[in-house]
Design a protein around this motif. Structure first.
Motif, PDB file in Angstrom:
ATOM      1  N   SER A 269      11.554 -30.863   1.060  1.00 26.44           N
ATOM      2  CA  SER A 269      10.197 -30.407   0.774  1.00 26.44           C
ATOM      3  C   SER A 269       9.712 -31.051  -0.520  1.00 26.44           C
ATOM      4  CB  SER A 269      10.151 -28.885   0.645  1.00 26.44           C
ATOM      5  OG  SER A 269      10.958 -28.454  -0.433  1.00 26.44           O
ATOM      6  N   GLY A 270       8.390 -31.008  -0.705  1.00 32.64           N
ATOM      7  CA  GLY A 270       7.804 -31.488  -1.942  1.00 32.64           C
ATOM      8  C   GLY A 270       7.296 -32.912  -1.896  1.00 32.64           C
ATOM      9  N   THR A 271       7.342 -33.543  -0.726  1.00 37.26           N
ATOM     10  CA  THR A 271       6.832 -34.899  -0.592  1.00 37.26           C
ATOM     11  C   THR A 271       6.434 -35.139   0.853  1.00 37.26           C
ATOM     12  OG1 THR A 271       7.297 -37.255  -0.862  1.00 37.26           O
ATOM     13  CG2 THR A 271       9.135 -35.855  -0.206  1.00 37.26           C
ATOM     14  N   ILE A 272       5.450 -36.024   1.036  1.00 40.01           N
ATOM     15  CA  ILE A 272       5.036 -36.367   2.385  1.00 40.01           C
ATOM     16  C   ILE A 272       5.744 -37.626   2.871  1.00 40.01           C
ATOM     17  CG2 ILE A 272       2.776 -35.304   2.083  1.00 40.01           C
ATOM     18  CD1 ILE A 272       1.639 -38.170   1.776  1.00 40.01           C
ATOM     19  N   PHE A 273       6.503 -38.255   1.987  1.00 38.08           N
ATOM     20  CA  PHE A 273       7.162 -39.512   2.331  1.00 38.08           C
ATOM     21  C   PHE A 273       8.565 -39.251   2.873  1.00 38.08           C
ATOM     22  CE2 PHE A 273       3.998 -42.271   0.642  1.00 38.08           C
ATOM     23  CZ  PHE A 273       3.405 -41.562  -0.395  1.00 38.08           C
ATOM     24  N   ARG A 274       9.074 -40.240   3.614  1.00 37.80           N
ATOM     25  CA  ARG A 274      10.430 -40.143   4.146  1.00 37.80           C
ATOM     26  C   ARG A 274      11.373 -40.988   3.319  1.00 37.80           C
ATOM     27  NH1 ARG A 274       8.436 -40.599   9.654  1.00 37.80           N
ATOM     28  NH2 ARG A 274       9.238 -42.727   9.762  1.00 37.80           N
ATOM     29  N   ALA A 275      12.561 -40.499   3.180  1.00 38.45           N
ATOM     30  CA  ALA A 275      13.584 -41.269   2.471  1.00 38.45           C
ATOM     31  C   ALA A 275      14.022 -42.456   3.319  1.00 38.45           C
ATOM     32  CB  ALA A 275      14.780 -40.376   2.164  1.00 38.45           C
ATOM     33  N   ASN A 276      14.435 -43.527   2.653  1.00 43.19           N
ATOM     34  CA  ASN A 276      14.975 -44.676   3.390  1.00 43.19           C
ATOM     35  C   ASN A 276      16.205 -44.282   4.196  1.00 43.19           C
ATOM     36  OD1 ASN A 276      12.989 -46.196   2.272  1.00 43.19           O
ATOM     37  ND2 ASN A 276      14.322 -47.475   1.031  1.00 43.19           N
ATOM     38  N   ALA A 277      16.970 -43.392   3.625  1.00 42.17           N
ATOM     39  CA  ALA A 277      18.169 -42.927   4.315  1.00 42.17           C
ATOM     40  C   ALA A 277      18.487 -41.521   3.839  1.00 42.17           C
ATOM     41  CB  ALA A 277      19.346 -43.849   4.043  1.00 42.17           C
ATOM     42  N   MET A 278      19.123 -40.776   4.699  1.00 44.21           N
ATOM     43  CA  MET A 278      19.613 -39.439   4.359  1.00 44.21           C
ATOM     44  C   MET A 278      21.113 -39.425   4.594  1.00 44.21           C
ATOM     45  SD  MET A 278      16.968 -37.550   3.497  1.00 44.21           S
ATOM     46  CE  MET A 278      17.695 -35.922   3.606  1.00 44.21           C
ATOM     47  N   GLY A 279      21.808 -38.676   3.768  1.00 43.39           N
ATOM     48  CA  GLY A 279      23.251 -38.627   3.938  1.00 43.39           C
ATOM     49  C   GLY A 279      23.818 -37.253   3.682  1.00 43.39           C
ATOM     50  N   TRP A 280      24.964 -37.033   4.283  1.00 37.31           N
ATOM     51  CA  TRP A 280      25.766 -35.843   3.997  1.00 37.31           C
ATOM     52  C   TRP A 280      27.031 -36.288   3.273  1.00 37.31           C
ATOM     53  CZ3 TRP A 280      24.332 -30.905   4.447  1.00 37.31           C
ATOM     54  CH2 TRP A 280      23.263 -30.585   5.287  1.00 37.31           C
TER      55      TRP A 280
ATOM     56  N   LYS B  71      10.104 -41.347  -2.297  1.00 35.07           N
ATOM     57  CA  LYS B  71       8.926 -41.345  -3.164  1.00 35.07           C
ATOM     58  C   LYS B  71       8.245 -39.981  -3.121  1.00 35.07           C
ATOM     59  CE  LYS B  71       7.485 -46.186  -2.887  1.00 35.07           C
ATOM     60  NZ  LYS B  71       6.352 -47.068  -2.550  1.00 35.07           N
ATOM     61  N   THR B  72       7.507 -39.718  -4.181  1.00 36.09           N
ATOM     62  CA  THR B  72       6.646 -38.536  -4.187  1.00 36.09           C
ATOM     63  C   THR B  72       5.176 -38.933  -4.236  1.00 36.09           C
ATOM     64  OG1 THR B  72       6.867 -38.370  -6.581  1.00 36.09           O
ATOM     65  CG2 THR B  72       8.369 -37.050  -5.253  1.00 36.09           C
ATOM     66  N   THR B  73       4.905 -40.169  -4.657  1.00 35.77           N
ATOM     67  CA  THR B  73       3.542 -40.694  -4.630  1.00 35.77           C
ATOM     68  C   THR B  73       3.590 -42.108  -4.064  1.00 35.77           C
ATOM     69  OG1 THR B  73       3.689 -41.595  -6.866  1.00 35.77           O
ATOM     70  CG2 THR B  73       2.858 -39.345  -6.647  1.00 35.77           C
ATOM     71  N   LEU B  74       2.447 -42.606  -3.590  1.00 38.03           N
ATOM     72  CA  LEU B  74       2.408 -43.897  -2.923  1.00 38.03           C
ATOM     73  C   LEU B  74       2.872 -45.033  -3.834  1.00 38.03           C
ATOM     74  CD1 LEU B  74       1.685 -45.500  -0.419  1.00 38.03           C
ATOM     75  CD2 LEU B  74      -0.650 -45.671  -1.274  1.00 38.03           C
ATOM     76  N   TRP B  75       2.462 -44.998  -5.083  1.00 42.33           N
ATOM     77  CA  TRP B  75       2.772 -46.097  -6.001  1.00 42.33           C
ATOM     78  C   TRP B  75       3.901 -45.746  -6.958  1.00 42.33           C
ATOM     79  CZ3 TRP B  75       0.665 -50.008  -3.895  1.00 42.33           C
ATOM     80  CH2 TRP B  75      -0.574 -49.883  -3.243  1.00 42.33           C
ATOM     81  N   GLY B  76       4.479 -44.590  -6.772  1.00 42.02           N
ATOM     82  CA  GLY B  76       5.533 -44.173  -7.675  1.00 42.02           C
ATOM     83  C   GLY B  76       6.869 -44.801  -7.365  1.00 42.02           C
TER      84      GLY B  76
END
Length: 122
Positions: free
Chosen positions: A25-36, A101-106
């Motif tokens: 939560s807290g962002t509209i962007f997706r991570a490049n990868a997720m891991g456990w 990311k949390t912002t487009l240019w961040g």
């Protein structure tokens, strides 16, 4: 503020199954990868499984054929299905988001959840 919230841990008997969930939560962007990842007492944290934005998966040798990682982008959730659990799978399991990311240019950062305990009894 980005948060990763894991759930699904608990006590399970050897040979049993468990499904872990991690909600981002807290962002509209997706991570490049997720891991456990997991960390057992006295041991270093280790990668268990990962999945890329293109759904490429990678597993530790110790869990291949038993664990399956998946993601539901609509729910911002990544799962870890754990089957045929063994006592040596006992650990705190952590979710990680890579290059999020949390912002487009961040600038992207990596984020960790707080972990969920999985205990496998023999």
């Amino acid at each position: 503020q980005v948060q990763l919230l894991e759930s699904g841990g608990g006590l399970v008997q050897a040979g049993g199954s468990r499904r872990l969930s991690c909600v981002v939560s807290g962002t509209i962007f997706r991570a490049n990868a997720m891991g456990w990842y997991r960390q057992a007492p006295g041991k270093q944290r280790e990668l268990v499984a990962s999945i890329t934005d293109g759904d490429n998966t990678n597993y530790a040798d110790s869990v291949k054929g038993r664990f399956t990682i998946s993601r539901d982008n609509a729910k911002n959730t990544v799962y870890l299905q754990m089957n045929n659990l063994k006592p040596e799978d006992t650990a705190v399991y952590y979710c990680k988001a890579d290059n999020l990311k949390t912002t487009l240019w961040g600038k992207p950062y990596d984020y960790w959840g707080q972990g969920t305990q999985v205990t496998v009894s023999s």
